[in-house]
Every structure is written in structure tokens, then in C-alpha cells.
Design a protein around this motif. Sequence first.
Motif, short mmCIF file in Angstrom:
data_model
loop_
_atom_site.label_atom_id
_atom_site.label_comp_id
_atom_site.label_asym_id
_atom_site.label_seq_id
_atom_site.Cartn_x
_atom_site.Cartn_y
_atom_site.Cartn_z
N PHE A 140 0.61 -1.43 -0.02
CA PHE A 140 -0.11 0.14 -0.16
C PHE A 140 0.95 1.19 -0.08
CE2 PHE A 140 -2.37 3.33 1.99
CZ PHE A 140 -3.45 3.70 1.10
N SER A 141 -0.13 2.10 -0.62
CA SER A 141 1.22 4.04 -0.36
C SER A 141 0.07 5.08 -1.38
CB SER A 141 2.55 4.10 -1.94
OG SER A 141 1.76 3.68 -2.56
N PHE A 142 0.58 5.79 -0.97
CA PHE A 142 -0.03 6.59 -1.57
C PHE A 142 0.20 7.84 -3.06
CE2 PHE A 142 -2.06 7.08 2.32
CZ PHE A 142 -3.87 7.02 2.40
N LEU A 143 -0.35 8.11 -3.87
CA LEU A 143 -0.25 8.35 -5.28
C LEU A 143 -0.26 9.71 -5.40
CD1 LEU A 143 1.97 8.89 -7.56
CD2 LEU A 143 -0.25 8.29 -8.75
N VAL A 144 0.36 11.16 -4.74
CA VAL A 144 0.18 12.25 -4.39
C VAL A 144 0.15 13.39 -5.65
CG1 VAL A 144 0.44 14.44 -3.52
CG2 VAL A 144 0.28 12.09 -1.99
N GLU A 145 -0.73 14.19 -6.33
CA GLU A 145 -0.71 14.27 -7.80
C GLU A 145 -0.53 15.84 -7.07
OE1 GLU A 145 -2.24 11.26 -10.94
OE2 GLU A 145 -3.69 13.35 -10.25
N VAL A 146 0.66 17.29 -7.31
CA VAL A 146 0.14 18.31 -6.72
C VAL A 146 -0.28 18.88 -7.75
CG1 VAL A 146 1.94 19.97 -6.09
CG2 VAL A 146 2.44 17.67 -5.10
N ILE B 256 -4.07 19.04 -4.15
CA ILE B 256 -3.74 17.72 -4.66
C ILE B 256 -4.59 17.28 -4.55
CG2 ILE B 256 -1.56 18.16 -2.96
CD1 ILE B 256 -2.74 16.46 -0.74
N LYS B 257 -4.68 15.98 -5.66
CA LYS B 257 -5.12 14.68 -5.20
C LYS B 257 -4.65 12.85 -5.29
CE LYS B 257 -7.27 11.87 -9.08
NZ LYS B 257 -7.56 11.23 -10.89
N VAL B 258 -5.26 12.97 -4.41
CA VAL B 258 -4.44 11.67 -3.79
C VAL B 258 -5.03 10.55 -4.16
CG1 VAL B 258 -4.15 10.23 -1.19
CG2 VAL B 258 -4.54 12.86 -1.67
N ILE B 259 -4.68 9.44 -4.51
CA ILE B 259 -4.53 7.97 -5.32
C ILE B 259 -3.86 6.97 -4.21
CG2 ILE B 259 -5.15 6.31 -6.68
CD1 ILE B 259 -4.35 9.40 -8.95
N GLU B 260 -5.12 5.09 -3.64
CA GLU B 260 -4.92 5.27 -3.35
C GLU B 260 -3.78 3.92 -4.11
OE1 GLU B 260 -8.12 3.50 -0.97
OE2 GLU B 260 -8.56 2.79 -2.25
N ARG B 261 -2.38 3.38 -3.79
CA ARG B 261 -2.43 1.78 -4.52
C ARG B 261 -1.21 1.03 -3.78
NH1 ARG B 261 2.51 4.61 -8.63
NH2 ARG B 261 0.89 3.51 -9.99
N TYR B 262 -2.14 0.32 -4.43
CA TYR B 262 -2.29 -1.77 -3.45
C TYR B 262 -2.39 -3.19 -3.69
CZ TYR B 262 -7.05 -1.27 -2.94
OH TYR B 262 -8.61 -1.25 -3.07
N GLY B 263 -1.91 -3.94 -3.63
CA GLY B 263 -1.83 -4.85 -4.30
C GLY B 263 -0.88 -5.40 -5.52
N ASP B 264 -0.91 -6.57 -5.65
CA ASP B 264 0.26 -7.70 -6.02
C ASP B 264 0.31 -8.10 -7.06
OD1 ASP B 264 2.58 -8.73 -7.40
OD2 ASP B 264 2.88 -10.07 -5.69
#
Length: 393
Positions: free
Chosen positions: A33-39, A92-100
Motif C-alpha cells: 500500500f502507498s498513496f500517489l499524490v498529484e500536486v 492535491i489529488k490523492v490516489i490509493e495504490r496497493y496489491g500484487d
Amino acid sequence: MAVTINSTPQAYTPSDNPVWFTFSSDQTAETNFSFLVEVYVNDSLVANELVFPDNGINARFNAQSYASNACNAPRVVDVIFTDALNYAQVKIKVIERYGDPVADGADATSANVYVFKAALSNDNFVDYLSSDYAFPGASVNYLSDFPTSQNRLVKDYGEQQRLMAITNEETGYSFTISLYEADGTLIVTPTAIDVDEYWPITIFNFSPEQIVSFTTITQTNFDNAGYYEIVFSSSLPDLRIDIDRNCVYPHYKRVHWLSEIGSIESFTFALISRQAGKIKSFGYERSWGEWDGSDFNLTKQQGTTIDYAKYSERSIVIESDWVNEYIQHWLSRSLYESPLVYEEIIDDSGSFSTILIRRKIMNTAWMDKYNLNDMLFKEKITLGQPSKTSMIL
């Protein structure tokens, strides 16, 4: 699955202080899991950064570096009011990212906030509330750190005085200018000026010359005035500016600078200013004697220790008249620490108007002084001037 924006910076935030956004996700236990932050700056994507939770399901992101790069110092053109152009919008736009393999999940976008070129001290930033400065409001302040217990001073001719306000795109406001004799007798009936542009931050030039050129108020009115008042129809408190009738030396200097809260402040150093220079010499010692045709002569005129070039680091030392501790504290903290300083000089090319030239403050230390015995103080500063390199021999 969901992303939540938990908090955003204040509606108007200094660009060079922390610009914190906080957010969370209900999927933080997922693999990788991580967040991708677009500025986004002014609604344009400028960066992508990966951020990881650092407090349970919560994370934070500081947009300070992007805010600082996006903002410029206020412009100082000679009009009675104009867009300060010292701000930008950040979100900002915050996108959750996770998985394999890793895949994008839900996202959330914050509202835009305004950032403006300023850098408060840590203590002042903790206490800062943009609602204390931004229209509309029952009572908001000018964007200034000038001591509120004191009146500003300006000469009736040949000096500039600016003030700034977070006008927050407010519509339909105006202000009046009234001139008074020293005893409070009204000289000029309040002259109304409508502000027909709606900027986030406005810079006002309340210099007597600008008022004369923009209104029906005359220079003679100012010549007879002891002070003038600016009264806004919306939010801002009434402002009194005293006409400076104190005697000054012919070589006095008025200085303008960018304060920590982002305002353009002004002060007159009324005593004699003195040019000075530190000289660095480049030379060598040559052998004694020189050829004259077939003769080798030893002469007094030749010299043995000589220079082939010189460098002069020039400066000007300016000194204030007597000031109280409130003004001294404001000057020493606000002016000495400013990276943007202007020297006001007379443009004698024909119009005899004043122009601002950027300078460097050479002072490297300051100290508060206190009038415990009803004493007053003088402040002395050194401004860097264009240096000179001699011809090379």
C-alpha cells in the motif's frame, strides 16, 4: 475502498511555511500500500510523489517547495491599486495504490488553497489565521506587521507608501480618502474610489503623488495637510497616515522591503546618508630599473610596488531619526531579515518621480532596544551599492 482528505492548509497560506495536507484510506492494510499524490499548481499538474502512512491509516504531504516556487514577490508598479500577483493556487489529488501487482484504487481531490509569497517565523506561523486578514469579515487586518499602535509617516511629495490586503476576490467595495489639518480640521471632503477589479490579494499605493494623479485631490491640499485617512467600505480598519513634517537632511533615504508576512513595508531614514567603499588592490612588486634604448636606468619615477587593478565594494550607510522601541523592534526584525529590499531614489530624468532600486542589506545582526528610561534610539543600516572594478593595467 475510500480516500479521505482530512485537512488542508488555511485558505491563504504563506508559501514558504509548511503547506500541510493530511489524508487517510481504509485500505492501508493491503499488500504494497502507498498513496500517489498529484500536486496541482493553478490547476496544472506539476508533480507526482509517493507517500506512505505514518500514523495508522493517516498520511501527510507538505507542498511547501511547490508553493514557494510558484509565488513571486508582490509587484510594486505605480498605480493606486492593482493585483499583487504574489500568489498561486495549490491542490492535491490523492490516489490509493496497493496489491500484487500494484494497481490504483480510489482517489480524492482537495479544494484549491491560495499560497502567497511570505515566510513567517515558527511562532508567528502557529498563531497565524488567514481569517484575520481575508475579506469578507467583521474586522480584518492589512497584510502587514507594522505596529498597530503607531501611525505611518510619509512626506507630502516624493515618497511612496504601499499597503496590501487579502481582498479574496471580494466584489463591490470602495474606499475614501480624507485630508485633515494637524488639528483635525477637514481639508478635503472624503473622496470615494471604487475598486472595480476583484483579485485575491491587492496592493494599494497610497502615496500622495498617486492620490493626486488618480483623484481630484491636489498637491496643494497635501501641502496644507497634517494627515490623511483611508476608510474602506468593507472589512479593513480605518487607516491614518501622518504627513512627515520633520526636518530631514538633503541625503536622506527611504527604504522599502518585503516583510515576513508578505507585505511591502516602508520607512524613511531621515539623517545623512554616506557613501563608502572597501578597496581591494591587486598588484605586485617588480624589479628596480628599466631599459631606455641601450641604457638600463634606475629612476625614482618608475616605482617598484604597484597595482594593476582595484576592486571597490561600495555601500551606503543610512541612519534613522530618533524612534521608539515599537518602531525599532519592527525595523530590526522585519527589515534586517528581508531578502528583498529597495532603495527609493529620485528619477531626475525630467519627471522627478521616485523609482525603486533593489539593494542588499549588509547588516548581519540585530538587537531589540527598550526605552525603559524614556529614551529613544537611532537605527543605522548599510545598503550594498553597485561595486566597481577598475581598468586592468
